[in-house]
Design an enzyme around this catalytic site. Structure first.
Site, PDB file in Angstrom:
ATOM      1  N   CYS A 157      19.605 -83.412  16.947  1.00  0.00           N
ATOM      2  CA  CYS A 157      20.368 -82.626  17.911  1.00  0.00           C
ATOM      3  C   CYS A 157      19.449 -81.586  18.539  1.00  0.00           C
ATOM      4  CB  CYS A 157      21.538 -81.944  17.210  1.00  0.00           C
ATOM      5  SG  CYS A 157      22.560 -80.941  18.288  1.00  0.00           S
ATOM      6  N   GLU A 197      24.976 -91.305  15.382  1.00  0.00           N
ATOM      7  CA  GLU A 197      25.502 -90.434  14.317  1.00  0.00           C
ATOM      8  C   GLU A 197      24.812 -89.092  14.374  1.00  0.00           C
ATOM      9  OE1 GLU A 197      25.018 -88.601  10.256  1.00  0.00           O
ATOM     10  OE2 GLU A 197      23.495 -89.562  11.528  1.00  0.00           O
ATOM     11  N   ARG A 214      31.254 -84.347   3.496  1.00  0.00           N
ATOM     12  CA  ARG A 214      30.159 -84.489   4.463  1.00  0.00           C
ATOM     13  C   ARG A 214      30.726 -85.017   5.779  1.00  0.00           C
ATOM     14  NH1 ARG A 214      24.727 -84.825   3.351  1.00  0.00           N
ATOM     15  NH2 ARG A 214      23.387 -85.602   5.028  1.00  0.00           N
ATOM     16  N   ARG A 234      30.613 -85.912   9.659  1.00  0.00           N
ATOM     17  CA  ARG A 234      29.654 -86.302  10.680  1.00  0.00           C
ATOM     18  C   ARG A 234      30.399 -86.888  11.877  1.00  0.00           C
ATOM     19  NH1 ARG A 234      26.974 -83.524   8.060  1.00  0.00           N
ATOM     20  NH2 ARG A 234      24.845 -83.832   7.294  1.00  0.00           N
TER      21      ARG A 234
END
Length: 367
Positions: free
Chosen positions: A102, A149, A192, A194
């Site tokens: 990112c 992802e 987690r 995502r």
């Protein structure tokens, strides 16, 4: 797909000669579909798509320690620097997968009208970021579908500008996208979250195609105790000094009304998110021990937490292993998404699924 065995530490920069070697490697046995693995890490996404009959025909990962782990487990060495890859040299494939980093986007000087009026406007908007490399490869090779992802905060990153550029760019590439946030604890005892973005080529399937993240988790909820090893070296137990520091640090922030602190795990529950910084002190996931200080997870336990089998080789130091698994994906969750994607492709007209991506319009090459 990768190069022949050699010492990774002395591997020279990948030039055209070496890349031709990659592309002329022996063909694998016939598969249901071909896919490429970008920002491959240690191969979690690869495992997920191979689980559904896919053949990985190309992979890219720049970190030499991840390359080593990838090579030990798959017998191929990923291409190093994605920015130096000629997109038209990449083998044809039906599915592209990428856990891209990112980065903030700068769109100064590029108006929406200008970008829509130019065939390569999306390349202008993403230039200078690693997402640009994903874009140019999708544009050149036209995979039938892709899976991207990233962290959940991608949507709010850079005040929402990053997400806006990504979604607009994928739309301009002529793909219909389906984003969704999924939590790894569906398949692993780890919280987690995502964001996953699935895209289908409108040039093949039109605009009426639909896709749902209709995930079916296992009937038995995973628990932390299920991933623990039987015997643990004492080196994973926190020293008195570190344990006292973590407790003092947590108490200080609690007094200020903050939520910072270590994460003592409920063995019948789930952990916090395993991060790449876990090697520093292990504070986000601590395992209680009767009669002594808590301990951090072992690398093998981290592998299990991310859904890797015990046959997955860990050839690197503990520090590198923690980084690798902290940056990886929850493999069974991605495998479930991969299964939905493959099932969707197989439900569509066979002629469409078998059409070669390089038969589609190549705007960057022919524009």
């Amino acid at each position: 797909m990768g190069i022949l065995p050699m010492d990774i530490d002395i591997l020279p920069p990948c030039d055209d000669r070496i890349f031709k070697l990659i592309l002329t490697a022996p063909e694998a046995k016939p598969a249901k579909f071909r896919f490429i693995d970008l920002f491959a890490g240690i191969g979690g996404m690869r495992i997920a798509f191979e689980n559904h009959g896919g053949e990985c025909v190309f992979s890219s990962e720049w970190d030499k320690y991840c390359q080593r782990t990838y090579f030990e487990n798959f017998g191929v060495l990923p291409f190093g620097d994605i920015t130096k890859i000629n997109e038209y040299d990449i083998p044809d494939h039906e599915i592209l997968v990428a856990g891209f980093p990112c980065q903030p986007f700068s769109i100064a000087g590029v108006s929406k009208n200008n970008s829509l009026g130019r065939e390569t406007g999306f390349l202008d908007k993403t230039q200078g970021t690693l997402f640009f490399d994903v874009v140019r490869i999708i544009n050149a090779k036209r995979p039938h579908t892709f899976l991207l992802e990233n962290v959940k905060n991608l949507k709010s990153h850079n005040k929402g500008e990053t997400w806006k550029v990504i979604t607009e760019t994928l739309d301009e590439l002529d793909y219909k996208i389906f984003p969704f946030v999924l939590d790894g604890q569906l398949f692993s005892p780890q919280h987690r979250e995502r964001v996953f973005i699935v895209g289908f080529d409108r040039q093949i399937y039109g605009d009426k195609i639909h896709f749902k993240f209709d995930i079916s988790p296992p009937a038995k909820s995973p628990k932390v105790k299920d991933i623990l090893v039987d015997e643990v070296d004492e080196k994973y137990t926190l020293t008195n000094h570190l344990w006292e520091y973590l407790q003092d640090y947590a108490a200080k922030h609690k007094a200020k009304g903050n939520g910072f602190g270590y994460g003592m795990v409920d063995l019948n529950g789930v952990t916090r998110t395993l991060s790449a910084r876990y090697y520093k002190d292990g504070s986000e996931i601590l395992i209680p021990q009767q009669g002594k200080n808590p301990r951090r997870l072992t690398p093998r336990e981290c592998a299990r937490l991310q859904g890797y089998g015990d046959d997955f080789k860990i050839p690197v130091s503990d520090t590198q292993a923690y980084r690798q698994f902290g940056n990886s994906v929850v493999v069974p969750l991605v495998s479930a998404v991969a299964g939905l994607m493959v099932e969707k492709l197989e439900s569509l007209p066979k002629a469409q699924f078998e059409a070669l991506p390089n038969m589609k319009l190549r705007r960057a090459q022919n524009g």
